[in-house]
Design an enzyme around this catalytic site. Structure first.
Site, PDB file in Angstrom:
ATOM      1  N   ASP A  40     -48.328  14.150  44.313  1.00 30.55           N
ATOM      2  CA  ASP A  40     -47.940  15.080  43.155  1.00 30.55           C
ATOM      3  C   ASP A  40     -48.091  16.324  43.967  1.00 30.55           C
ATOM      4  OD1 ASP A  40     -47.734  17.099  41.371  1.00 30.55           O
ATOM      5  OD2 ASP A  40     -47.943  15.756  39.645  1.00 30.55           O
ATOM      6  N   HIS A  41     -46.908  17.063  44.285  1.00 31.39           N
ATOM      7  CA  HIS A  41     -47.382  18.021  45.616  1.00 31.39           C
ATOM      8  C   HIS A  41     -47.870  19.265  44.803  1.00 31.39           C
ATOM      9  CE1 HIS A  41     -43.580  19.560  43.897  1.00 31.39           C
ATOM     10  NE2 HIS A  41     -43.595  20.580  44.615  1.00 31.39           N
TER      11      HIS A  41
ATOM     12  N   HIS B 229     -46.408  16.899  37.010  1.00 33.47           N
ATOM     13  CA  HIS B 229     -46.507  18.374  37.182  1.00 33.47           C
ATOM     14  C   HIS B 229     -47.420  19.046  36.372  1.00 33.47           C
ATOM     15  CE1 HIS B 229     -44.496  17.588  40.870  1.00 33.47           C
ATOM     16  NE2 HIS B 229     -43.356  18.214  40.358  1.00 33.47           N
TER      17      HIS B 229
HETATM   18  C1  BG6 Z   1     -40.147  18.572  42.175  1.00 35.77           C
HETATM   19  C2  BG6 Z   1     -39.037  18.264  40.921  1.00 35.77           C
HETATM   20  O1  BG6 Z   1     -41.141  17.595  41.978  1.00 35.77           O
HETATM   21  O2  BG6 Z   1     -40.713  19.712  41.885  1.00 35.77           O
HETATM   22  C3  BG6 Z   1     -38.030  19.470  41.364  1.00 35.77           C
HETATM   23  O3  BG6 Z   1     -38.316  17.063  41.500  1.00 35.77           O
HETATM   24  C4  BG6 Z   1     -38.644  20.798  40.990  1.00 35.77           C
HETATM   25  O4  BG6 Z   1     -36.964  19.502  40.368  1.00 35.77           O
HETATM   26  C5  BG6 Z   1     -39.569  20.899  41.920  1.00 35.77           C
HETATM   27  O5  BG6 Z   1     -37.626  21.629  41.559  1.00 35.77           O
HETATM   28  C6  BG6 Z   1     -40.513  22.241  41.971  1.00 35.77           C
HETATM   29  O6  BG6 Z   1     -41.527  22.383  42.892  1.00 35.77           O
HETATM   30  P1  BG6 Z   1     -42.117  23.793  43.261  1.00 35.77           P
HETATM   31  O7  BG6 Z   1     -42.890  23.372  44.188  1.00 35.77           O
HETATM   32  O8  BG6 Z   1     -40.866  24.521  44.073  1.00 35.77           O
HETATM   33  O9  BG6 Z   1     -42.633  24.353  42.144  1.00 35.77           O
END
Ligand code: BG6
Length: 486
Positions: free
Chosen positions: A177-178, A240
């Site tokens: 989960d980045h 997230h």
């Molecule tokens: C991803 C989603 O996990 O997270 C995307 O699939 C979203 O739809 C993205 O745009 C948002 O990531 P960040 O790091 O740009 O907030």
């Protein structure tokens, strides 16, 4: 740091690999944080040569990231890149990878298999690797990184976990989960547990409500095919936003160990009150930005939500009665991920207040991105007045404190952690299932009679009016402290 690791990226020609994985590995290489001996092996369907892979990866680095790299730095790194073309459905592909790894294996005996593919290939790849004996840890370790989405409901997540556990141990699995790799997200626990000043206040006695916003200005862009099936709740809430909620709400652990942290997160998720069928209309909001149905690969009659807001309660001693408001959407006025801790009002006022006095003005804002930082809003006396007060802000900005390039990409940290065998920032099997267990009934109700109406909102706004009403019903409003002004 492991002495030798091979990174095998499935889906190496795709967006994630080009935008995030290769650039992060390149950055780690430049910082001297990759193992002494490593190879990066791209696997995908396109009939590319090693040279094609290196060239496309380089072009993507220049076009899609802000990384400044000299030719020589890149060339040195590119020498570690190799590419194999293969169909994920064909057993021959896995034998080819096995043979390739064996022929490369001068020293590297540890393998990270990174599944940066669409989810329909996850099981195929894992069983292909298992059938060719590539998940056995007789010579070095084997770890598999699985991108999101991990299932699209409880049943599919469970089935995926079961199949995975038939061929490898849970500690070989890194569900990514980045958001957890973001510095500012890791800093939530540091702010809470490396300071004494917040923790005594961090409960229902002093906190009135918590808001978690993840707003994006972009629409679905080229991802219509995936997004139209997923929608904002599967795409952002199940992973997230619920992760952020657990970090705000969890109890302190006795150590910073993966399972200790993950056990506490599980307790929070288990204590979240499920939103019942009768409550779904009053507690959730769904919206779709105008123009969404004209996006490529989106159904012209799509009912998919691109915005959602929800009110959750956590039934435990710390949080009983404190609403947690979560919202996320695409094509919103501003890109902003922010956590707001709204403190209670003072029990008794002794100062003459201004007419527009904001009764609950103590706010702690954790700005996750952009304008990363922490801000504390409190009342101060307006000079020259008898005893008038006004809200003022105390600010911590990463940029001022640590410099403008101080924040590495989330994937850098996560890739390092996989090779270090540290799963603290990855999701355990039981957590994926429990998150789906909370989300599934809401999505089911959204198909039924009690569904809140799908409100169309204008791009560039803060979503449908119902989102404002959700908090208005509780005499609250969405607060935004981070923003251009910080
Ligand atoms: C991803 C989603 O996990 O997270 C995307 O699939 C979203 O739809 C993205 O745009 C948002 O990531 P960040 O790091 O740009 O907030």
């Amino acid at each position: 740091m492991s002495e030798s690791v091979n990174y095998i990226i499935f889906g190496a020609s795709g967006d994630l690999s080009r935008r995030k994985l290769i650039p992060s590995l390149f950055n780690l290489y430049r910082k001297n944080r990759l193992p002494q001996s490593f190879q990066i092996i791209g696997v995908a369907g396109r009939p590319w040569s090693n040279e094609d892979f290196r060239r496309v990866s380089h072009e993507s680095l220049l076009e899609l990231t802000s990384i400044q790299a000299s030719e020589s730095e890149w060339n040195e790194f590119a020498g570690h890149l190799r590419y194999f073309s293969g169909d994920f459905n064909q057993p021959a592909t896995y034998q080819m990878i096995k043979d390739a790894l064996a022929s490369l294996e001068t020293q590297a005996s540890n393998h990270i298999f990174y599944l940066a593919t669409p989810p329909e290939y996850f099981l195929e790849i894992i069983s292909g690797l298992a059938q060719t004996g590539q998940l056995e840890e007789t010579h070095g370790w084997r770890r598999v990184v699985i991108e999101k989405p991990f299932g699209n409901d409880l049943e599919s997540a469970r089935a995926l976990n079961e199949s995975i556990h038939k061929v490898m141990h849970e500690d070989q699995v890194y569900r990514i989960d980045h958001y957890l790799g973001k510095e500012t997200v890791q800093n939530i626990l540091v702010a809470r547990f490396a300071n004494t000043i917040f923790e005594p206040l961090w409960n229902r006695n002093y906190i009135d409500s918590v808001q978690i916003t993840v707003a994006e200005t972009v629409g679905v862009e080229t991802r219509g095919k995936y997004y139209d099936k997923a929608g904002v709740v599967r795409d952002m809430f199940q992973n997230h936003l619920l992760q952020l909620l657990t970090l705000v709400a969890m109890e302190p652990t006795s150590s910073y160990k993966a399972d200790a942290l993950r056990d506490e997160k599980m307790k929070v998720l288990s204590a979240i009150r499920p939103i019942s069928a009768g409550q779904v209309r009053a507690s959730t909001v769904r919206g779709q930005y105008r123009g969404y149905t004209e996006e490529p690969n989106v159904s012209p009659v799509s009912q998919t939500a691109t915005f959602a807001a929800m009110r959750f309660y956590i039934d435990n001693w710390r949080w009983q009665g404190v609403p947690f408001y979560l919202r996320s959407g695409k094509k919103i006025a501003q890109k902003s991920s922010e956590i707001i801790i709204q403190f209670k009002t003072v029990p008794h006022r002794i100062f003459p207040m201004q007419k527009d006095f904001n009764a609950s003005s103590n706010v702690l804002s954790l700005c996750l991105q952009p304008n990363e930082g922490i801000h504390l809003r409190f009342e101060a006396k307006v000079p020259g007045t008898l005893a008038e007060t006004r809200s003022v802000k105390m600010d911590f900005a990463y940029q001022d404190e640590f410099g403008s390039n101080s924040l590495p990409d989330a994937y850098e940290r996560l890739l390092l952690d996989v090779s270090a065998g540290d799963a603290s920032l990855f999701t355990r099997a039981d957590q994926t299932e429990l998150s789906w267990q909370l989300i599934d009934p809401i999505l089911q109700e959204w198909q039924g009679t009690y569904a809140p109406p799908l409100e169309v909102y204008e791009p560039g706004t803060w979503g449908p009016d119902a989102s404002v009403r959700l908090l208005g019903d509780d005499n609250c409003e969405w607060i935004q402290v981070c923003g251009d002004q910080c």
